[in-house]
Write a protein that holds these residues in place. Structure first.
Motif, PDB file in Angstrom:
ATOM      1  N   ASP A  18       0.803  -1.226   0.000  1.00 44.89           N
ATOM      2  CA  ASP A  18       0.000   0.000   0.000  1.00 44.89           C
ATOM      3  C   ASP A  18       0.835   1.276   0.000  1.00 44.89           C
ATOM      4  N   GLY A  19       2.118   1.150  -0.327  1.00 44.16           N
ATOM      5  CA  GLY A  19       2.934   2.355  -0.398  1.00 44.16           C
ATOM      6  C   GLY A  19       4.311   2.012  -0.942  1.00 44.16           C
ATOM      7  N   TYR A  20       5.123   3.060  -1.133  1.00 44.41           N
ATOM      8  CA  TYR A  20       6.458   2.844  -1.695  1.00 44.41           C
ATOM      9  C   TYR A  20       7.295   1.904  -0.828  1.00 44.41           C
ATOM     10  N   ASP A  21       7.241   2.081   0.477  1.00 40.82           N
ATOM     11  CA  ASP A  21       8.050   1.246   1.371  1.00 40.82           C
ATOM     12  C   ASP A  21       7.654  -0.220   1.267  1.00 40.82           C
ATOM     13  N   ALA A  22       6.348  -0.447   1.322  1.00 45.98           N
ATOM     14  CA  ALA A  22       5.853  -1.818   1.254  1.00 45.98           C
ATOM     15  C   ALA A  22       6.244  -2.456  -0.079  1.00 45.98           C
ATOM     16  N   LEU A  23       6.191  -1.668  -1.143  1.00 46.53           N
ATOM     17  CA  LEU A  23       6.522  -2.190  -2.469  1.00 46.53           C
ATOM     18  C   LEU A  23       8.010  -2.537  -2.554  1.00 46.53           C
ATOM     19  N   GLU A  24       8.834  -1.692  -1.949  1.00 49.04           N
ATOM     20  CA  GLU A  24      10.282  -1.934  -1.950  1.00 49.04           C
ATOM     21  C   GLU A  24      10.617  -3.202  -1.152  1.00 49.04           C
ATOM     22  N   GLN A  25       9.907  -3.394  -0.013  1.00 51.47           N
ATOM     23  CA  GLN A  25      10.100  -4.621   0.772  1.00 51.47           C
ATOM     24  C   GLN A  25       9.751  -5.844  -0.070  1.00 51.47           C
ATOM     25  N   THR A  26       8.693  -5.727  -0.851  1.00 45.01           N
ATOM     26  CA  THR A  26       8.270  -6.831  -1.706  1.00 45.01           C
ATOM     27  C   THR A  26       9.327  -7.119  -2.776  1.00 45.01           C
ATOM     28  N   ARG A  27       9.872  -6.025  -3.345  1.00 47.32           N
ATOM     29  CA  ARG A  27      10.920  -6.217  -4.353  1.00 47.32           C
ATOM     30  C   ARG A  27      12.102  -6.987  -3.758  1.00 47.32           C
ATOM     31  N   ILE A  28      12.512  -6.564  -2.546  1.00 43.47           N
ATOM     32  CA  ILE A  28      13.654  -7.226  -1.902  1.00 43.47           C
ATOM     33  C   ILE A  28      13.339  -8.688  -1.597  1.00 43.47           C
ATOM     34  N   LYS A  29      12.082  -8.908  -1.170  1.00 45.09           N
ATOM     35  CA  LYS A  29      11.686 -10.273  -0.809  1.00 45.09           C
ATOM     36  C   LYS A  29      11.869 -11.245  -1.991  1.00 45.09           C
ATOM     37  N   TYR A  30      11.595 -10.764  -3.227  1.00 47.65           N
ATOM     38  CA  TYR A  30      11.675 -11.667  -4.373  1.00 47.65           C
ATOM     39  C   TYR A  30      12.926 -11.465  -5.223  1.00 47.65           C
TER      40      TYR A  30
END
Ligand code: PHE
Length: 337
Positions: A18-30
Motif C-alpha cells: 500500500d505504499g512505496y516502502d511496502a513495495l520496496e520490501q516486496t521487491r527485496i523479498k523476491y
C-alpha cells in the motif's frame, strides 16, 4: 515453494503493497540478493544438466513477471500520490469565496441568556439539577399527594418506578435547599418533559426557568415586586402584570401571573383570545411542607417561587406560532434568529 505457489505469492504481495516502502520490501523479498526468485536462479547451477534449461526458463519468466508487476504498481502509487498532491495545492486567493456557513446561537439559548441576565441583575444566582430525576424530588418533596393526576403516566415519562424525566424545574429547588441554608436566591433553568399530545402550543420537551427566594420575612409583596420588575425588563416598562389565584401543591398561596398582551397591548386580539391578557407564569409562597422536607423550619423561614416557560417567552418575543419549531432542527427556521 514450487513455481505456481511462488507466482501466486508474488502477485498477492504486490497487489496488497500500500505504499512505496511496502513495495520496496516486496521487491527485496523476491528480487533482492537473498530473494526467492534470485534464489531460484542460483539453484540452476546445482540442478542436473538436463533440467537446467526448463528451470532457467521458469525462473526467468518469474523474474520478468515480478519486474513488470512492480513497475505497474509503482505507477499506480505515483498516480495516487499525484492525486493527493492536487488536493493539497495551496488555496487560490483570487477564487470567489463560498458563502460560509457560520453557526449561530439557538433562539432558545438567546432568550434564556436574556432571562438569565435580567435575573442575575436582580441578585439571583444560577442553580441546576438533573433531567432524569427521582420521583421524590419531582413530586414527593414538593408536596404532591400520591394520587395527584400529574404523577400519572399519561403526564409523566417514567423510567423506573421511582425515576422519571422531570416534569418541571421545581425539583432543583428541593435539591438546592437540601444543600444550602437561607438566605438564598436562585434561578434554575433547563429542559422539562411531559407526555403531552403534541400541537402548536404543546411539546413533549420544553424549557422552564424557575426562581426561588428564601429568607426570614419574605412576603407576597416581595414576590409581586420581583415578578413585576422581571416582566417589565423583559417586555417593556409599560407592561402591566396581574396575579390570579391558582393552585400548586408546593406553594400556598399560589398565583398565576398574567401580563398585558404583547400583540395588542391589552386591547384584545386573537392571540389573547380578546381578553387583553396573556398567562405567563406560575408562582406562590413556598409551602411549609416543602420547607419541612428539606429541613428548614417554616416558623422561621418563608420564601417565594415562580416558574415560566422559556419557549413561550420566545414565542411571544419573536411572534413564533408553533412551539414544535424550536426542536425541529429546520435550518430555514433557525437561521432567522
Ligand atoms: N413548576 C410549576 C409548573 O411547572 C411552575 C411553578 C414554579 C409554579 C414555581 C409555582 C412556583 O407548572
Amino acid at each position: 515453494m514450487d513455481a505456481d505457489a511462488l507466482e501466486k505469492s508474488i502477485r498477492h504481495d504486490i497487489d496488497t503493497a500500500d505504499g512505496y516502502d511496502a513495495l520496496e520490501q516486496t521487491r527485496i523479498k523476491y528480487l533482492g540478493r537473498k530473494g526467492l526468485v534470485t534464489g531460484l536462479l542460483k539453484d540452476i547451477k546445482d540442478a542436473p544438466p538436463d533440467e537446467r534449461p526448463k528451470l532457467g526458463a521458469v525462473s526467468n519468466k518469474l523474474k520478468k513477471l515480478t519486474e513488470s508487476l512492480l513497475e505497474e504498481k509503482l505507477s499506480v502509487l505515483r498516480a495516487a500520490q499525484q492525486g493527493s498532491r492536487f488536493y493539497k495545492k495551496p488555496h487560490d486567493a483570487t477564487l470567489p469565496a463560498h458563502d460560509g456557513m457560520t453557526g449561530r446561537r439557538h433562539v432558545l439559548a438567546t432568550v434564556f441568556r436574556e432571562l438569565k441576565d435580567i435575573f442575575v441583575g436582580m441578585g439571583y444566582t444560577l442553580a441546576s439539577g438533573p433531567m432524569v430525576e427521582l420521583e421524590y424530588y419531582n413530586f414527593q418533596a414538593l408536596n404532591f399527594p400520591d394520587e395527584h393526576p400529574s404523577r400519572d403516566e399519561q403526564d409523566t415519562f417514567y423510567i423506573t418506578d421511582d425515576m422519571l424525566l422531570r416534569t418541571h424545574t421545581s425539583p432543583v429547588q428541593v435539591r438546592y435547599m437540601e444543600e444550602n441554608k437561607p438566605p438564598l436566591k436562585i434561578i434554575a433553568a433547563g429542559r422539562v418533559f411531559r407526555n403531552e399530545s403534541i400541537d402548536p402550543s404543546h411539546a413533549a420537551e420544553f424549557h422552564q426557568v424557575e426562581g426561588l427566594y428564601v429568607d426570614t420575612d419574605v412576603s407576597l409583596a416581595d414576590l409581586k415586586l420581583d415578578v413585576e420588575i422581571f416582566i417589565q425588563q423583559l417586555f417593556g416598562s409599560k407592561t402591566q402584570v396581574r396575579f390570579r389565584p391558582s393552585f400548586f401543591p408546593f406553594t400556598e398561596p399560589s398565583a398565576e401571573v398574567d401580563m398585558t398582551c404583547v400583540v395588542c397591548q391589552g386591547k384584545g386580539c386573537s392571540v389573547c383570545q380578546q381578553t387583553g391578557w396573556i398567562e405567563l407564569m406560575g408562582s406562590g409562597m413556598v409551602h411549609p411542607n416543602v420547607f419541612r422536607a428539606v429541613g428548614y423550619d417554616p416558623e422561621i423561614y418563608s420564601g417565594f417561587a415562580f416558574g415560566l416557560g422559556v419557549d413561550r417567552v420566545a414565542m411571544m418575543k419573536y411572534g413564533i406560532d408553533d412551539i414544535r419549531l424550536f426542536l425541529g432542527n429546520d435550518l430555514r427556521f433557525l437561521r432567522q434568529f
